[in-house]
Scaffold this motif. Structure first.
Motif, PDB file in Angstrom:
ATOM      1  N   LYS A 239      99.837  11.501  -6.133  1.00 43.16           N
ATOM      2  CA  LYS A 239      99.910  10.025  -6.713  1.00 43.16           C
ATOM      3  C   LYS A 239     100.308   8.912  -5.885  1.00 43.16           C
ATOM      4  O   LYS A 239     101.351   8.918  -5.064  1.00 43.16           O
ATOM      5  N   SER A 240      99.523   7.898  -6.025  1.00 45.45           N
ATOM      6  CA  SER A 240      99.885   6.649  -5.236  1.00 45.45           C
ATOM      7  C   SER A 240     100.163   5.404  -5.944  1.00 45.45           C
ATOM      8  O   SER A 240      99.301   5.223  -6.857  1.00 45.45           O
ATOM      9  N   ASP A 241     101.038   4.688  -5.828  1.00 51.31           N
ATOM     10  CA  ASP A 241     101.622   3.460  -6.533  1.00 51.31           C
ATOM     11  C   ASP A 241     101.743   2.708  -5.432  1.00 51.31           C
ATOM     12  O   ASP A 241     102.586   2.643  -4.636  1.00 51.31           O
ATOM     13  N   MET A 242     100.799   1.478  -5.411  1.00 52.30           N
ATOM     14  CA  MET A 242     101.017   0.559  -4.637  1.00 52.30           C
ATOM     15  C   MET A 242     101.388  -0.829  -5.216  1.00 52.30           C
ATOM     16  O   MET A 242     100.306  -1.288  -5.940  1.00 52.30           O
ATOM     17  N   LEU A 243     102.459  -1.620  -5.000  1.00 52.19           N
ATOM     18  CA  LEU A 243     102.982  -2.524  -6.085  1.00 52.19           C
ATOM     19  C   LEU A 243     102.988  -3.883  -5.042  1.00 52.19           C
ATOM     20  O   LEU A 243     103.398  -3.714  -3.831  1.00 52.19           O
ATOM     21  N   GLY A 244     102.754  -4.961  -5.229  1.00 54.48           N
ATOM     22  CA  GLY A 244     102.983  -6.069  -4.651  1.00 54.48           C
ATOM     23  C   GLY A 244     103.444  -7.359  -5.437  1.00 54.48           C
ATOM     24  O   GLY A 244     102.792  -7.404  -6.330  1.00 54.48           O
ATOM     25  N   ILE A 245     104.253  -7.917  -4.775  1.00 53.11           N
ATOM     26  CA  ILE A 245     104.857  -9.286  -5.499  1.00 53.11           C
ATOM     27  C   ILE A 245     104.707 -10.460  -4.438  1.00 53.11           C
ATOM     28  O   ILE A 245     105.428 -10.072  -3.400  1.00 53.11           O
ATOM     29  N   TYR A 246     104.299 -11.568  -4.756  1.00 54.23           N
ATOM     30  CA  TYR A 246     104.405 -12.561  -3.678  1.00 54.23           C
ATOM     31  C   TYR A 246     104.744 -13.909  -4.301  1.00 54.23           C
ATOM     32  O   TYR A 246     104.149 -14.143  -5.367  1.00 54.23           O
ATOM     33  N   PHE A 247     105.202 -14.930  -3.663  1.00 50.92           N
ATOM     34  CA  PHE A 247     105.528 -16.057  -4.063  1.00 50.92           C
ATOM     35  C   PHE A 247     105.076 -17.118  -2.912  1.00 50.92           C
ATOM     36  O   PHE A 247     105.789 -17.058  -2.004  1.00 50.92           O
ATOM     37  N   VAL A 248     104.001 -17.907  -3.118  1.00 49.65           N
ATOM     38  CA  VAL A 248     103.549 -18.698  -1.969  1.00 49.65           C
ATOM     39  C   VAL A 248     103.892 -20.132  -2.044  1.00 49.65           C
ATOM     40  O   VAL A 248     103.463 -20.594  -3.119  1.00 49.65           O
ATOM     41  N   GLY A 249     104.571 -20.446  -0.991  1.00 50.23           N
ATOM     42  CA  GLY A 249     104.993 -21.913  -0.988  1.00 50.23           C
ATOM     43  C   GLY A 249     103.840 -22.559  -0.505  1.00 50.23           C
ATOM     44  O   GLY A 249     102.833 -22.488   0.140  1.00 50.23           O
ATOM     45  N   ALA A 250     104.159 -24.133  -0.453  1.00 56.28           N
ATOM     46  CA  ALA A 250     103.046 -25.069   0.189  1.00 56.28           C
ATOM     47  C   ALA A 250     102.853 -24.739   1.739  1.00 56.28           C
ATOM     48  O   ALA A 250     103.730 -24.383   2.423  1.00 56.28           O
ATOM     49  N   GLY A 251     101.652 -24.721   1.884  1.00 56.95           N
ATOM     50  CA  GLY A 251     101.102 -24.401   3.395  1.00 56.95           C
ATOM     51  C   GLY A 251     101.179 -23.105   3.913  1.00 56.95           C
ATOM     52  O   GLY A 251     100.796 -22.841   4.988  1.00 56.95           O
ATOM     53  N   LYS A 252     101.470 -22.077   2.934  1.00 58.04           N
ATOM     54  CA  LYS A 252     101.891 -20.742   3.473  1.00 58.04           C
ATOM     55  C   LYS A 252     100.565 -19.864   3.204  1.00 58.04           C
ATOM     56  O   LYS A 252      99.979 -20.351   2.252  1.00 58.04           O
ATOM     57  N   HIS A 253     100.289 -18.939   4.102  1.00 54.02           N
ATOM     58  CA  HIS A 253      99.223 -18.063   3.614  1.00 54.02           C
ATOM     59  C   HIS A 253      99.844 -16.569   3.751  1.00 54.02           C
ATOM     60  O   HIS A 253     100.110 -16.029   4.830  1.00 54.02           O
ATOM     61  N   TYR A 254      99.595 -16.000   2.655  1.00 49.23           N
ATOM     62  CA  TYR A 254     100.047 -14.743   2.414  1.00 49.23           C
ATOM     63  C   TYR A 254      99.028 -13.911   1.982  1.00 49.23           C
ATOM     64  O   TYR A 254      98.244 -14.167   1.034  1.00 49.23           O
ATOM     65  N   GLU A 255      98.647 -12.803   2.796  1.00 50.66           N
ATOM     66  CA  GLU A 255      97.445 -11.907   2.524  1.00 50.66           C
ATOM     67  C   GLU A 255      98.000 -10.553   2.590  1.00 50.66           C
ATOM     68  O   GLU A 255      98.575 -10.050   3.200  1.00 50.66           O
TER      69      GLU A 255
END
Lengths: 422, 258
Positions: A239-255
């Motif tokens: 079993k694979s669980d892949m969880l992600g949480i992100y909070f992106v502020g002005a001008g930022k790049h989260y990929e």
């Protein structure tokens, strides 16, 4: 082989693959995997894997570099206690780690990271370890650095590992995780970099028969963070669980790019990524790839991405891709959405006396809380929620201009639970 | 003793066909401890009146005043109106995923009272209020209205009414979607809140059946965005007999009977 003019076999046209979908190459056939960066082209936005990436902001990671000492990694226990004898930590040369590497680098960034990392930090968990292991990755400057971490949970071992990234750095990081047969491992990578930091790289994950891996990514700080997660199985009933949480502020790049490969029978995978974006030119990308190979009957896979766009001028890209090469599966579903605050929810709470800003906080809190709980590391739960609250405070302290409904965010609720059989 | 005065209230809404006037000069005064029923045919604007008073952003006020003890509510944001003592029980309460009822209720009570209730009295007050409305204690841990049945949502509205103790409560079609037992429980809650706080009630309803449980002192007939007739409780009986036909444009019919 020459074709006989009497028998007109259909032939796939590589320039128009959709004309003959049954003959399209599997992404497993297409993907290059190599330790040699020369095998990969320099990334451009014309390449599928980099089409959402502001490549010019991470181009320093496309050419070989000598790693500086600006990033340090130390391993301890999350409660500050000494490492127990169930955990062995050592620095190994890349040739002699003594444990199998999960797989070869999947893109140029990973191959460059491999070439640049001076050694491997190996965390070998040999028996049940109730307290989470903490890998403290600190940035002390912006000279390019490379770090390679190998995490192994031996058969039937239960353990949790948290990798925390703080400070200022420009880091290429590779993480290889092996959850051996019957183990129950969680690996949580938290990015709380300063605003000047960049972090690229990949996590390569392999899950043994009847093992469970919960892999979580929490990205709350940094200028650019680009991580790809490549996961496959090493046996059935895993079993694979892949969880992600992100909070992106002005001008930022989260990929965040997740690739789940179902290559063994009767495995289950769940990918859940949720993010909030706030501020001008805040940009998030989630690409969720799932490949179900002919060798994986009985697969049960599902992936979900939800984005909450808090202000005008933020952009969330969300792209699920399913490739199903096996008709005998339990399910393969996906859901993806980009949305704004629901005005009716806000009005409802305001009509009970709750001020608008507080109502917004409650909604965002609610959006993330359940997923933070699922990450399942009580020692960092509160801090993640507190950081999210702080980011939100910064966000709502800015003038609230998000009431306009001009469509800067795609309100593209696209909920499909596919039960595909073909 | 409080007074809610609605003076010549006009409001419109943006539609695909352009701006549409819905409230055409509403005049109405409600005192503490009295219950006014606003009855009218579908589309008469009675729900718009309720939402405009609460400050829903969809409705634009084009004129008039709404004074709560002399303070103009129309100049306030929705949360300020609630803190001034206005409460709207909605026909379709909104689901707020991820926010627990208990967290939401405590936040709302803290906002309205200006200080957080002490944990001990709060827990007791909440569980007693829920018990009176025959609500399963588990509801406190669930997300606001999420997955609640129609009847459960209405009970949750009345729970909030009891906890927030407003000066004036607007009940928008609170009887819709309720079976007889739920209607009785919900009505008892409203009557109890009135008894405990002396609040004034503006009850918006299409049908007369809720009036058997919540007795109005004054009944208004609402049609084409105005109060067109006002009387005592006996007016409701007339509406029950004759329907709204005489208040509708010629050639259309509608029944007030449930």
């Amino acid at each position: 082989m020459t074709s006989s003019p009497e028998i007109a076999m259909p032939a796939a046209d590589p320039k128009d693959p959709y004309a003959m979908p049954a003959l399209m190459p599997s992404s497993a056939d297409r993907a290059i995997r190599s330790f040699d960066y020369a095998d990969f082209d320099i990334p451009t936005r014309k390449q599928e894997d980099f089409r959402y990436t502001p490549v010019e902001r991470v181009e320093e990671f496309f050419q070989p570099f000598a790693s500086s000492d600006d990033v340090t990694a130390t391993v301890g226990m999350i409660d500050g206690s000494a490492l127990p004898d169930t955990v062995t930590v050592r620095t190994a040369s890349k040739e002699e780690t003594g444990v199998p590497a999960v797989g070869e680098p999947a893109d140029r960034i990973e191959a460059i990271e491999w070439a640049a990392a001076p050694s491997e930090l190996v965390i070998d968990i040999r028996a049940d370890t109730p307290t989470p292991v903490l890998v403290d990755v600190s940035g002390h400057g912006l000279d390019l650095a490379a770090l390679h971490i190998v995490i192994v949970a031996r058969p039937h071992v239960r353990a949790d590992v948290v990798i925390e990234h703080t400070g200022s750095a420009r880091l290429a990081e590779g993480v290889e995780v092996t959850a051996m047969q019957g183990s129950e491992l969680s690996v949580t990578s938290v990015q709380e970099w300063n605003d000047d930091s960049k972090h690229v790289g990949g996590h390569r994950l392999r899950i043994g028969a009847e093992a469970t891996l919960r892999h979580s990514v929490v990205t709350l700080g940094g200028d650019v963070v680009r991580l790809r997660m490549d996961q496959d199985f090493d046996g059935p009933h895993a079993k694979s669980d892949m969880l992600g949480i992100y909070f992106v502020g002005a001008g930022k790049h989260y990929e965040h790019r997740t690739m789940v490969v179902h290559n063994h029978p009767e495995c289950m995978s769940r990918v859940i990524y949720k993010g909030a974006l706030s501020g001008e030119h805040a940009h998030s990308t989630w690409v969720g790839n799932a490949l179900i190979e002919p060798t994986a009957p009985g697969t049960d896979s599902y992936e979900l991405n939800r984005n909450l766009v808090l202000t005008k001028g933020a952009i969330a890209d969300s792209e699920p891709n399913l490739e199903i090469e096996n008709g005998n599966i339990v399910g393969a579903g996906h859901a993806s959405s980009v949305g704004r605050f629901d005005e009716e929810q806000l009005f409802y709470m305001e009509s009970r006396g709750v001020p608008e800003r507080q109502a917004r906080k409650l909604v965002v809190h609610g959006f993330f809380k359940e997923l933070v709980d699922q990450v399942g590391i009580p020692q960092i739960d509160d801090r993640i929620m507190a950081t999210l609250d702080a980011r939100l405070d910064e966000s709502v302290a800015a003038p609230i201009a998000e009431k306009a409904d001009d469509g800067t965010a795609n309100n593209n609720e696209n909920y499909a639970h596919n039960q595909e059989e073909n | 003793m409080s007074t809610l005065e609605i003076k010549d209230l006009r409001a419109s809404v943006e539609t695909k066909e352009g701006r549409k006037q819905i409230l055409n000069g509403v005049n109405l005064t409600i005192e503490s401890n009295t219950t006014h029923a606003i009855m009218g045919p579908n589309g008469s604007g009675k729900s718009t009146l309720a939402y405009t008073l609460a400050g829903h952003p969809k409705y634009q006020v084009d004129g008039g005043e709404v004074l709560l003890d002399g303070q103009n509510l129309l100049e306030m944001t929705p949360d300020e109106r609630a803190r001034a003592g206005l409460f709207l029980a909605m026909q379709y309460p909104v689901e707020v995923p991820g926010v627990s009822m208990t967290n939401f209720l405590r936040t709302a009570v803290t906002a309205v009272q200006g200080k957080a209730p002490s944990i001990r009295t709060w827990t007791k007050e909440l569980s007693e209020a829920m018990e009176r409305l025959r609500m399963d204690p588990k509801f406190a841990q669930r997300s606001v209205n999420e997955g609640f049945s129609g009847g459960e949502k209405k009970r949750a509205e009345v729970l909030q009414l009891e906890l927030l103790r407003p000066k004036f409560a607007i009940l928008d079609e609170t009887d819709s979607g309720l079976d007889v037992d739920a209607l009785r429980i919900v009505s008892e809650g409203v009557n109890r809140a009135k008894e405990n706080t002396g609040m004034g009630i503006m009850m918006v309803t299409h049908y007369t059946r809720i009036l058997k449980y919540i007795k109005p002192d004054v009944v208004h007939v609402f049609a084409h965005g105005q109060v067109v007739e006002t009387g005592g409780p006996e007016l409701a009986d007339v509406l029950e007999e004759e329907g709204y036909d005489k208040y509708l444009p010629e050639g259309t019919t509608e029944s007030a009977l449930a």
